[in-house]
Design an enzyme around this catalytic site. Structure first.
Site, PDB file in Angstrom:
ATOM      1  N   GLU A  40      55.696 -67.481  33.944  1.00  0.00           N
ATOM      2  CA  GLU A  40      54.785 -68.350  33.388  1.00  0.00           C
ATOM      3  C   GLU A  40      55.029 -69.726  33.360  1.00  0.00           C
ATOM      4  OE1 GLU A  40      55.626 -66.621  29.408  1.00  0.00           O
ATOM      5  OE2 GLU A  40      54.332 -65.115  29.612  1.00  0.00           O
ATOM      6  N   ASP A  67      55.225 -56.838  27.022  1.00  0.00           N
ATOM      7  CA  ASP A  67      55.705 -57.964  26.475  1.00  0.00           C
ATOM      8  C   ASP A  67      55.532 -57.629  24.977  1.00  0.00           C
ATOM      9  OD1 ASP A  67      56.642 -60.593  25.911  1.00  0.00           O
ATOM     10  OD2 ASP A  67      54.931 -61.568  25.721  1.00  0.00           O
ATOM     11  N   GLU A  70      56.611 -61.504  17.192  1.00  0.00           N
ATOM     12  CA  GLU A  70      55.504 -62.367  17.818  1.00  0.00           C
ATOM     13  C   GLU A  70      54.061 -61.220  17.660  1.00  0.00           C
ATOM     14  OE1 GLU A  70      56.344 -63.421  21.700  1.00  0.00           O
ATOM     15  OE2 GLU A  70      54.170 -63.910  22.045  1.00  0.00           O
TER      16      GLU A  70
END
Lengths: 660, 660
Positions: A268, A347, A375
């Site tokens: 990323e 993820d 998240e």
């Protein structure tokens, strides 16, 4: 900002027989961690029983004894707590074992278990039990849902009484390491290894050391360039290597109790060895050599994938990337390198298959990474007790050997006889008064510690412990909150993305429904829904991801019939009219679970409401407010998902409920 | 940062007969704006012809004369330029007319038109021609795509040579007013009316005054609370009223050349009269009374709607809100209030119907607001020449009277005999070297000025002027760039959202395709696509929006057959198999236009490439780079839109092109 003590808040107990145990203490062995254990016990006795324990010179006089005995066969961090004839002995080979044994006794009190006849021998399942904080030096927290950082503020390192409160809280559940800064290391965070923050970091390291916690930093792979002024960060470059060697010599000399470093490289947008045509082993080993003289550890994240995918390309598969990148390197990492592997290949979705690297790698130290920062599971505005999910991962059989092949076996070191291994969790804390934003999210922090210490503990047992320690042992409170916790993950799974497909969230902040949010994006997170069906073909006819597993898993995932249904859409593109094992069509399953999920939230909220007066008011209201939002928001999820699939498929809900 | 002079960059001309006109100048009338005109003419003569014009004491000796003649019948801002016997006379009733006439002559030179026999009488169509800058005091620009603000930096007001460069640039195309700060007024921007920024603002106002430009600020309706410490901002409260009166007395005394204020109230979270149960007329009139003694104007934005809609609610319609809010107030606004009305009822989409307020209101001063900042039209990374769109709006017949009923008629003041009216544009400038990010986006800034000065100018004529002034008169350059400009808006419309439905962009930043991006959102921006069709029913069977228009428009929009096809999906929910007037089905139209649009971009890029060597290199490369992105990005648009509709409808492309 003020803070509460979460599960370590001690209320005065009514007088019971067990109070007598907390009269006098004998301590054998001199160590800072044992001193901490002593203070913790004295504090608990004072606050729970109103008693000042007497410190005794000899063991016979004491009601509780700490015995640091190098022959105790508990291991350094295990403990043996025994009650005999009105006296309790806590024995361990090491000081940390004493501390953990001491917290076990306090837990015993809070759970109102009788001490008479107690005989508890506990050894931690995992050598390393570590938190990863994604805290930035400006005070923000990446994926933080509980306020600001209590480690950093305005580019400074914070050390205050909350630092100690944090250390005792995590030590009380057996966590023995903590990475305090974000894996995305930028700006001043790169300088944490410089002398500039020396004073505060040493203070913090000392506090951590009192509680048996190793301090870790996240490292910027490009530090030789950003700090050292070199023109490269190439791990094969001698200048780079000697820069790191000097830097590590310096930092380990300056900061006591430093455990090592966590590195996110080539991911990323982060720099890494790929930039120089080197492998991850080249990168990790270079750092490992530099920290090896000081007993340091390099924890290397396996979250490496191409985040510039094209949705039109149906061959590239983000799920494959961890395995594709790291399997060829198995056996090439030095012994003080640990690969930190996310539980799933994507993820931290609400449901993923277990990463094929776990059980794929056989010659590499492995750490399981889970995320208690919610998240993708409601961001601590929705309740979502994650321990059942983590348990499923730990129990997952990888077939990497005939026995002891579960993920729990591998990361504990049992399977491949490793010692640098364990469990990591992306932390869910912040400077909110209650530490975790949602009061019930503290069960995930508590639970991660306890589960990583003892992977045999059931989700229910952990829930019970946490509830008793936090809200007391009133049976109604115990039952109802346990019911809420145990319903919460399944409920969240029901009203969000169906059957393992994941995503369907708003891009970037990852909150709230957005079915096509990532569908045409570059992150490789697609669902491929069309008029007739949905799901990603990851069999050998598709991306081939299923082939990354050992048999019989591979065949199982390949087969539409044998594939676990909760993962059906992760592995297969399935027609809406396909009949599941329940006899329902896929589309009906989608509608039904979404209505059910939203109803479950109402049930949880009702359970909570019925506890009014039995829960401290502040806590009660905080959770009640969050449930009000969750009820609303789960309906938004339900309606968006159902409408999306209805509009696309034009297949009616058999029960004719409102779909917009 | 350095800057270029855009269309005011003067290149040395080869010697021509017309050079002789630029020999000597006579100026009749003493005024700062006439002095500016004199300096501009001298500069142009020097830079284009290498000549220092002689200033003459009497008119007979001069080749060019400025005559400020209050009897000239040009109006204050009109001008008469006449060539007679080798001499040019620029006459006007006012100094601004002289300046505009002077720039007209310079344009004449740049376009290489012969002066012999020139006889040009021009009067501005609109009294007010104003730019709205959405610049923030931290230097950022809301919806800015050309760098940072050149008005503000780090909470300070900037005044430097670029301020003057800006003023002459916009004055050269006839713009006579500018709002320098964002309509969303927060933080220090609220204090622009305080003495704190006095010095810089006066300097800026003086520079603007040299160029005949009135300075405006955006106002914070809550200023009495934020600055004055009052407990309310209620327009009916006497304390509030007198606070504003004092404040206005003070600010008009301190800052010369202040025109007035722009207000966005009760919109997207901004404070306003609704908070106190008052009407917009109450709010606007209170401010109008406070500025009236100083000749001040209050420009009140009509962008008021409920931005907390529920996508499940099919009755509420954002498109209705401007009309619903403001029509009942028609006739209640004071004469120094102007309602500023966006061209369409939504928000600057690539295609919208004309707002029904324009021509609905008959007793209220009206200003048309357009957006040259390309928020929804490619953000100055795509080329999109907007003048043709603005022309369509201006030419739109509202049927508010038998004649002179176009939008151009209304905002010019012709229809209702108003003088406080005109055109506003949300500006597209920033501190990029070329001012507008995309070099070709400068055509929109130039074009807005020229069009608002003369609403009869054609898009092509404006394009030609701008090209000649910017890149010279080489016929190939002229033709090809004009072709690019004229293709650009239709191309953008083709490859983005179809037939007037709008949106389908990424929420928040509004760039790039995301068909469902706003579909389930709270902003009221839905397309309602399902398996069988798409579009919003805004007829009397739906939200009733079509009824807000006068006849025959209302019936026309109501009817599926009579509705202009470019607006079909704005007014009707239409089956994918519906046959358009071309004989194509709706779905085939969607596929075809999306392939065409992307092809058009390739054509435009090729046209540009073929100009290599004829365009200054820097400019050539900047545009070429942007075309490279636009080619890529238009294909992304094409593919996402086509795939979305194919996956949903499962109707094949008749031409069997690739749809993913």
């Amino acid at each position: 900002m003020s803070y509460e003590n979460a599960w370590l808040a001690y209320q005065k107990k009514p007088p019971t027989a067990d109070a007598a145990y907390f009269s006098s203490l004998y301590v054998e062995g001199d160590h800072r961690v044992i001193a901490t254990a002593r203070e913790e016990l004295l504090r608990a006795a004072r606050e729970m029983f109103g008693k000042d324990m007497i410190l005794c010179e000899n063991r016979e006089e004491a009601t509780i004894s700490f015995i640091w005995d190098r022959m105790a066969k508990t291991g350094e961090e295990g403990y043996h707590v025994r009650e005999d004839n009105g006296k309790i002995t806590i024995t361990s080979e090491g000081p940390k074992g004493i501390l953990y044994g001491c917290f076990a006794c306090i837990r015993w009190v809070k759970m109102e278990k009788p001490f008479a006849g107690m005989d508890l021998l506990e050894k931690p399942s995992n050598p390393i039990r570590i938190l990863n904080h994604w805290d930035n030096m400006d005070g923000s927290i990446e994926r933080g849902y509980s306020g600001k950082s209590f480690f950093f503020r305005d580019e400074k390192v914070l050390v205050n009484e909350r630092t100690r409160a944090y250390a005792r809280m995590i030590a009380s559940v057996g966590i023995n390491a903590s990475v305090i800064n974000n894996v995305n290391v930028k700006g001043n965070a790169t300088r944490l290894i410089d002398p500039v923050y020396q004073e505060e970091l040493v203070q913090m390291a000392e506090i951590f050391a009192d509680y048996g916690i190793r301090l870790y930093f996240s490292l910027n792979f490009a530090a030789p360039m950003e700090l050292g002024g070199l023109s490269t960060a190439d791990p094969q470059d001698e200048q780079v290597q000697s820069w790191w060697q000097e830097k590590m010599k310096d930092v380990f000399r300056r900061i006591p109790n430093l455990g090592g470093f966590l590195v996110k490289a080539d991911s990323e947008g982060r720099p890494g060895p790929f930039t120089y045509g080197r492998t991850h082993a080249d990168g990790a080993n270079m750092l490992a050599r530099a920290v090896e003289p000081y007993g340091g550890i390099i924890i290397w994240r396996c979250f490496v994938y191409n985040c510039q995918q094209d949705w039109r390309d149906k061959k590239t598969d983000r799920a494959r990337s961890g395995y594709d990148n790291f399997m060829p390197l198995d056996g090439t990492f030095l012994d003080n390198v640990i690969l930190q592997i996310k539980n799933g290949p994507m993820d931290f979705q609400v449901r993923e298959p277990v990463s094929p690297l776990l059980g794929g790698l056989t010659k590499t130290n492995q750490m399981l990474e889970v995320q208690i920062a919610q998240e993708y599971t409601g961001q601590q505005r929705h309740v979502c007790y994650l321990i059942p999910m983590f348990r499923e991962v730990l129990e997952h059989r990888t077939y990497c050997s005939n026995e002891q092949d579960t993920v729990a076996d591998i990361i504990s070191g049992r399977t491949f006889h490793q010692t640098n291994c364990g469990m990591a969790a992306v932390a869910n804390t912040g400077d909110d008064e209650n530490w975790t934003g949602h009061d019930l999210a503290a069960a995930n922090l508590y639970g991660f510690g306890r589960l990583s210490f003892d992977t045999d503990l059931s989700s229910e047992a952990i829930a019970k412990e946490w509830i008793a320690c936090t809200f007391g042992t009133d049976p109604e409170v115990m039952e109802k909150i346990e019911a809420i916790l145990m319903m919460s993950w399944p409920a969240y799974e029901k009203y969000t993305s169906p059957l393992g497909i994941g995503w369907m969230v708003n891009p970037g902040f990852h909150y709230g429904p957005n079915v096509d949010g990532y569908e045409y994006d570059r992150w490789g997170t697609y669902h491929r829904a069309d008029h007739l069906g949905i799901g990603v073909d990851r069999t050998s006819h598709g991306t081939g991801y299923a082939q990354q597993y050992r048999e019989p898993l591979s065949s199982q995932y390949e087969s539409l019939e044998k594939c676990p249904e909760e993962l059906l859409l992760f592995f297969h593109h399935v027609s809406y009219t396909y009949r599941l094992k329940t006899g329902k069509t896929l589309i009906q399953h989608i509608y039904d679970t979404h209505f059910e999920g939203a109803e479950d939230v109402e049930k949880m909220a009702e359970l909570w409401d019925s506890l009014e007066g039995k829960i401290p008011e502040k806590s009660f209201e905080r959770v009640q407010n969050r449930f009000a939002h969750q009820m609303d928001h789960s309906k938004e999820w339900r309606d968006q998902i159902n409408s999306y699939f209805y509009r696309k498929s034009f297949l009616e809900d058999e029960k004719h409920r409102t779909i917009y």
